[in-house]
Design a protein around this motif. Structure first.
Motif, PDB file in Angstrom:
ATOM      1  N   LEU A 144       1.933  -6.856  -8.192  1.00 32.89           N
ATOM      2  CA  LEU A 144       2.456  -8.173  -7.869  1.00 32.89           C
ATOM      3  C   LEU A 144       3.664  -8.507  -8.746  1.00 32.89           C
ATOM      4  N   PRO A 145       4.621  -9.240  -8.222  1.00 28.41           N
ATOM      5  CA  PRO A 145       4.647  -9.870  -6.899  1.00 28.41           C
ATOM      6  C   PRO A 145       4.966  -8.916  -5.760  1.00 28.41           C
ATOM      7  N   ALA A 146       5.356  -7.680  -6.066  1.00 29.43           N
ATOM      8  CA  ALA A 146       5.593  -6.675  -5.034  1.00 29.43           C
ATOM      9  C   ALA A 146       5.122  -5.336  -5.571  1.00 29.43           C
ATOM     10  N   THR A 147       4.596  -4.493  -4.683  1.00 27.96           N
ATOM     11  CA  THR A 147       4.116  -3.193  -5.108  1.00 27.96           C
ATOM     12  C   THR A 147       5.254  -2.337  -5.669  1.00 27.96           C
ATOM     13  N   ALA A 148       4.975  -1.619  -6.741  1.00 31.58           N
ATOM     14  CA  ALA A 148       5.990  -0.763  -7.354  1.00 31.58           C
ATOM     15  C   ALA A 148       6.239   0.493  -6.541  1.00 31.58           C
ATOM     16  N   VAL A 149       5.274   0.885  -5.694  1.00 30.39           N
ATOM     17  CA  VAL A 149       5.375   2.107  -4.893  1.00 30.39           C
ATOM     18  C   VAL A 149       4.858   1.807  -3.499  1.00 30.39           C
ATOM     19  N   SER A 150       5.513   2.350  -2.482  1.00 27.46           N
ATOM     20  CA  SER A 150       5.021   2.238  -1.110  1.00 27.46           C
ATOM     21  C   SER A 150       5.793   3.204  -0.226  1.00 27.46           C
ATOM     22  N   ASP A 151       5.095   3.807   0.756  1.00 30.50           N
ATOM     23  CA  ASP A 151       5.777   4.625   1.754  1.00 30.50           C
ATOM     24  C   ASP A 151       6.713   3.799   2.621  1.00 30.50           C
ATOM     25  N   LEU A 152       6.467   2.505   2.705  1.00 39.03           N
ATOM     26  CA  LEU A 152       7.197   1.667   3.644  1.00 39.03           C
ATOM     27  C   LEU A 152       8.404   0.968   3.032  1.00 39.03           C
ATOM     28  N   ILE A 153       8.643   1.159   1.746  1.00 43.03           N
ATOM     29  CA  ILE A 153       9.817   0.563   1.107  1.00 43.03           C
ATOM     30  C   ILE A 153      10.711   1.713   0.655  1.00 43.03           C
ATOM     31  N   THR A 154      11.834   1.872   1.310  1.00 46.84           N
ATOM     32  CA  THR A 154      12.682   3.043   1.090  1.00 46.84           C
ATOM     33  C   THR A 154      14.124   2.636   0.832  1.00 46.84           C
ATOM     34  N   GLU A 279      -3.253   1.553   1.108  1.00 42.38           N
ATOM     35  CA  GLU A 279      -2.590   1.733   2.391  1.00 42.38           C
ATOM     36  C   GLU A 279      -1.110   2.045   2.195  1.00 42.38           C
ATOM     37  N   ASN A 280      -0.651   3.068   2.934  1.00 43.75           N
ATOM     38  CA  ASN A 280       0.749   3.502   2.853  1.00 43.75           C
ATOM     39  C   ASN A 280       1.156   3.850   1.428  1.00 43.75           C
ATOM     40  N   GLN A 281       0.207   4.392   0.649  1.00 43.53           N
ATOM     41  CA  GLN A 281       0.443   4.808  -0.732  1.00 43.53           C
ATOM     42  C   GLN A 281       1.083   3.680  -1.548  1.00 43.53           C
ATOM     43  N   ALA A 282       0.551   2.484  -1.380  1.00 46.55           N
ATOM     44  CA  ALA A 282       1.031   1.328  -2.125  1.00 46.55           C
ATOM     45  C   ALA A 282       0.014   0.953  -3.193  1.00 46.55           C
ATOM     46  N   ILE A 283       0.413   0.060  -4.083  1.00 43.44           N
ATOM     47  CA  ILE A 283      -0.474  -0.480  -5.117  1.00 43.44           C
ATOM     48  C   ILE A 283      -0.801  -1.901  -4.691  1.00 43.44           C
ATOM     49  N   LEU A 284      -2.060  -2.127  -4.333  1.00 50.13           N
ATOM     50  CA  LEU A 284      -2.451  -3.379  -3.710  1.00 50.13           C
ATOM     51  C   LEU A 284      -3.618  -4.028  -4.431  1.00 50.13           C
ATOM     52  N   VAL A 285      -3.641  -5.360  -4.418  1.00 47.94           N
ATOM     53  CA  VAL A 285      -4.788  -6.127  -4.883  1.00 47.94           C
ATOM     54  C   VAL A 285      -5.693  -6.363  -3.671  1.00 47.94           C
ATOM     55  N   LYS A 286      -6.980  -5.974  -3.803  1.00 50.90           N
ATOM     56  CA  LYS A 286      -7.899  -6.061  -2.672  1.00 50.90           C
ATOM     57  C   LYS A 286      -9.246  -6.605  -3.128  1.00 50.90           C
ATOM     58  N   ASN A 287      -9.924  -7.289  -2.220  1.00 48.78           N
ATOM     59  CA  ASN A 287     -11.294  -7.725  -2.467  1.00 48.78           C
ATOM     60  C   ASN A 287     -12.255  -6.625  -2.028  1.00 48.78           C
ATOM     61  N   ARG A 288     -13.247  -6.349  -2.876  1.00 52.89           N
ATOM     62  CA  ARG A 288     -14.256  -5.340  -2.551  1.00 52.89           C
ATOM     63  C   ARG A 288     -15.619  -5.851  -3.009  1.00 52.89           C
TER      64      ARG A 288
END
Length: 300
Positions: A144-154, A279-288
């Motif tokens: 946060l506030p944005a993922t440092a890594v993602s397949d979808l941000i190029t 998801e999409n090799q990102a770093i995400l905050v998730k509820n589990r």
């Protein structure tokens, strides 16, 4: 006169102390509503997760893209200079600039419907020991506030479409994996595993290295714990516990998918978690649910 830097600051940057101090000070001059840090940064010349997170936040707000790096003479330092001179825009501008990152779909992959955007921060539970608090600060700073890594941000680099955060992903391996060294990157398929969207570092018998545990270990190590990820074995020097008595800052492992994540908070059976290689090799905050935990590694 607007201040300048001599070399890059942030993800994959030279991170000279004087330049980092300048960027930290400039970011502190930006109002939070325009992408400034929620809390003032320490102008200590150290480019840690909080500084990188602040750069990502500023870029995302101002340009609607983020690569986590401020280049000398580049678009980000120019915009920071406008705030330094007291002439920064009152509202975020329309996206623009040279070669901004693009949202792409990796070959052969259909992404799921995007989830609602997370809040810009996740409260860290009160009363945590300093080490556990630091683990969460590091891990959350990558999500946060944005993922440092993602397949979808190029972005485009030397005519090649690459992950905007590939240097950060490379850093997780360089600093977090036992026995890793620069010679590993001489293999093109290994380097492409962190650079190219949709790719992974090759690993025999698998679809490629799943780096959730590597990220979690890197975060714990960055927080000050002497640990490293051992391929096929897990993090070193952390107590393995087959129970669900985990606490915020611990590395948990799911019983179904052998997915590693860091616990941010626990409320009954509900956990807030920080997940690398999500998801999409990102770093995400998730509820589990707490019931998903098979075992965990304690940072104590």
């Amino acid at each position: 006169m607007a201040r300048s830097i001599q070399a890059s600051v942030g993800l994959g940057g030279a991170n000279r102390a004087d330049d980092v101090c300048t960027v930290q000070s400039l970011l502190n001059d930006v109002p939070a509503g325009s992408g400034g840090p929620p809390a003032p940064l320490d102008t200590d010349g150290k480019c840690g997760p909080l500084t990188v997170g602040a750069i990502l936040r500023f870029q995302q707000t101002q340009f609607h893209w983020a690569d986590g790096r401020v280049d000398a003479g580049g678009q980000t330092i120019g915009r920071l200079g406008e705030f330094d001179a007291g002439t920064g825009p009152a509202t975020p501008p329309v996206p623009g600039g040279i070669d901004p990152p693009q949202i792409v779909t990796p070959p052969g992959h259909v992404p799921p419907a995007p989830p609602p955007p997370p809040s810009s921060s996740v409260p860290i539970p009160a009363g945590l020991p300093a080490l556990r608090r630091r683990v969460l600060e590091v891990a959350l700073g990558e999500a946060l506030p944005a993922t440092a890594v993602s397949d979808l941000i190029t972005r485009q680099e030397d005519g090649l479409l690459v992950r905007a955060g590939w240097r950060r992903l490379k850093q997780y391996f360089d600093e977090g994996v036992d026995g890793w060294n620069e010679n590993k990157w001489k293999d093109k398929s290994t380097l492409d595993g962190v650079r190219i969207p949709g790719r992974r570092i090759p690993q025999p018998g698998t679809s490629g290295v799943s780096w959730c545990g590597i990220f979690a270990t890197w975060a714990v190590r960055t927080a000050g714990v002497e640990t490293k990820w051992r391929m096929g074995l897990g993090p070193s020097r952390l107590a393995l516990k087959f129970s669900r008595d985990c606490r915020p800052g611990d590395i948990c492992v799911m019983k179904e998918h052998i997915h590693h994540f860091i616990v941010a908070s626990i409320d009954g059976d509900n956990m807030v978690t920080v997940n690398g290689n999500s998801e999409n090799q990102a770093i995400l905050v998730k509820n589990r649910p707490l019931s998903c935990v098979r075992y965990f590694y304690s940072v104590d």
